[in-house]
Write a protein that holds these residues in place. Structure first.
Motif, short mmCIF file in Angstrom:
data_model
loop_
_atom_site.label_atom_id
_atom_site.label_comp_id
_atom_site.label_asym_id
_atom_site.label_seq_id
_atom_site.Cartn_x
_atom_site.Cartn_y
_atom_site.Cartn_z
N ALA A 22 8.14 4.51 -6.64
CA ALA A 22 8.72 5.87 -6.64
C ALA A 22 7.87 6.87 -7.42
O ALA A 22 8.06 8.08 -7.28
N ASP A 23 6.92 6.39 -8.22
CA ASP A 23 6.06 7.29 -9.01
C ASP A 23 4.84 7.79 -8.24
O ASP A 23 4.04 8.57 -8.78
N LEU A 24 4.69 7.36 -7.00
CA LEU A 24 3.47 7.72 -6.25
C LEU A 24 3.19 9.22 -6.27
O LEU A 24 2.08 9.65 -6.60
N LEU A 25 4.17 10.03 -5.93
CA LEU A 25 3.91 11.48 -5.81
C LEU A 25 3.54 12.09 -7.15
O LEU A 25 2.64 12.93 -7.22
N LEU A 26 4.21 11.64 -8.21
CA LEU A 26 3.90 12.17 -9.54
C LEU A 26 2.45 11.88 -9.91
O LEU A 26 1.72 12.74 -10.40
N VAL A 27 2.02 10.65 -9.63
CA VAL A 27 0.65 10.25 -10.00
C VAL A 27 -0.36 10.98 -9.12
O VAL A 27 -1.34 11.57 -9.60
N ARG A 28 -0.10 10.97 -7.82
CA ARG A 28 -1.07 11.60 -6.90
C ARG A 28 -1.18 13.10 -7.14
O ARG A 28 -2.27 13.65 -7.16
N ASN A 29 -0.04 13.75 -7.37
CA ASN A 29 -0.08 15.19 -7.64
C ASN A 29 -0.86 15.51 -8.90
O ASN A 29 -1.64 16.47 -8.94
N ILE A 49 0.86 -1.17 0.00
CA ILE A 49 0.00 0.00 0.00
C ILE A 49 0.90 1.22 0.00
O ILE A 49 1.73 1.39 0.89
N LEU A 50 0.75 2.08 -0.98
CA LEU A 50 1.62 3.24 -1.10
C LEU A 50 1.01 4.46 -0.41
O LEU A 50 1.73 5.32 0.09
N ASP A 51 -0.31 4.54 -0.43
CA ASP A 51 -1.00 5.67 0.22
C ASP A 51 -2.48 5.31 0.32
O ASP A 51 -2.99 4.52 -0.45
#
Ligand code: 3EB
Length: 362
Positions: free
Chosen positions: A313-320, A58-60
């Motif tokens: 590592a792509d979590l922030l890019l996708v979520r943003n 689970i990433l977020d």
């Protein structure tokens, strides 16, 4: 007979939260899809509902790692949910819906008397066909004629053996079962998703019903069951969404949706552009559902998303990118998983509700 409200609903919370709910609420659970890490702390033998446990990071969105399907009817004593198991399938059902899952280790087809694997069929293909045949047999046996949704998870989805990528092996096995059981009907296929996990058996959850859902396609995409042969010898058997409609409520189950336009993968190495394209596709599916309903009922801003990301590592890019488009208050859980085409870096599935004011008062 059509019920004015949908006799099913969803909730999202961590697994531990379920066991803090009132007993009557827990008694109305048809089944749980849980992305929690393996932990059996809270799970006692007394739990009657199927818990479809997927061991995916689970990433977020840890507050929404379980998707819970609940019966939305008065459970007076003669209407209590029932459960059962049939071979490798566990299930629980109301008069209207059945939630179940099957987990099968990948096994080669049985050998002939001389001990040879006569057909040289890939184990995943064979196991997929067997799983789907078992599900279809259960549908016939318990008289739930319609499929609302399938959730498919398998190890190493992009790996290659027996000369074919494993997702494509899965598609062959699934198609053979659909054809053999007369379920390959172009405009009546269920919503679905298919993801790769690090390990584990072939795991398929399903939601069955007694009323026909409406299959929705995406006008920006070729129907998956019509993909050209470059994506494998058999096409994937699913629709872009299924719509459950009653007088007062509507529920839209949106399949895994990715950066595909026509049949082509767009933005192969750009996860932000893939996210943007995927959101346009989600919008198009929602618009198509609204068009069929003749009313603007669903809105991409009022929806639960499950976002699968290939590289953590792509979590922030996708979520943003999602927040930039949709606002800060999106309801979503982010899971690390492999997507079925190698170039796809992310995929989103979603559940959207429309409740009329009359239904909410009730
Ligand atoms: C796609 O659109 C992306 O094989 O059941 C999405 C949803 C995808 C379901 C499936 C595959 C499936 O083709 C992949």
């Amino acid at each position: 007979m059509s019920l004015p409200i949908l006799p099913i609903k969803t909730a999202y919370m961590p697994l531990s939260g379920i066991f803090q709910q009132p007993q009557s609420w827990q008694d109305s659970i048809l089944g749980v899809i849980s992305f929690a890490e393996p932990s059996t702390d809270n799970i006692t033998e007394a739990v009657k509902f199927p818990i479809f446990q997927l061991h995916a990071p689970i990433l977020d969105g840890a507050d929404a790692t379980c998707e819970i399907w609940l019966s939305n009817t008065d459970l007076s004593s003669d209407k209590l949910l029932r459960h059962g198991n049939n071979g490798a399938i566990q299930y629980r059902y109301s008069d209207e819906f059945l939630f179940g899952f099957i987990s099968l280790p990948e096994l080669a087809p049985s050998q002939n008397e001389a001990g040879q694997n006569i057909m040289n069929i890939a184990p995943l293909q064979h196991t997929t066909e067997s799983a789907y045949r078992q599900i279809f047999a259960l549908m016939d046996e318990l008289d739930y004629p319609y499929i609302c949704r399938f959730w498919n998870y398998m190890a190493d989805i992009n790996g290659v053996d027996h000369g074919l990528e494993r997702y494509r092996q899965f598609n062959v096995g699934r198609k053979d079962a659909f054809l053999a059981c007369d379920r390959e009907v172009a405009s009546k296929l269920p919503a679905a998703c298919a993801l790769g996990l690090a390990d584990g058996p072939l795991s398929i959850a399903f939601l069955l019903g007694r009323k026909a859902p409406i299959a929705i396609e995406n006008p920006r995409q070729i129907s998956a069951y019509e993909y050209p042969e470059e994506y494998g010898p058999r096409t994937p058997s699913f629709s872009r969404a299924t719509l459950l409609h009653t007088e007062l409520d509507d529920l839209l189950l949106i399949s895994g949706t990715a950066s595909i336009v026509g049949h082509q993968t767009l933005h192969p190495s750009d996860v932000v552009a893939q996210t943007r394209e995927t959101l346009v596709n989600l919008d198009a599916v929602i618009a198509e559902a609204n068009r069929i309903l003749g009313e603007q009922k669903f809105d991409v801003r009022n929806i639960f998303f499950r976002v699968y990301i290939r590289h953590a590592a792509d979590l922030l890019l996708v979520r943003n990118e999602m927040q930039r488009t949709l606002g800060d208050t999106i309801e979503a859980a982010f899971i690390q998983a492999e997507i079925c085409r190698r170039e796809l870096l992310m995929e989103i599935e979603a559940t959207a509700w429309y409740k009329s004011e009359l239904s909410c008062v009730k």
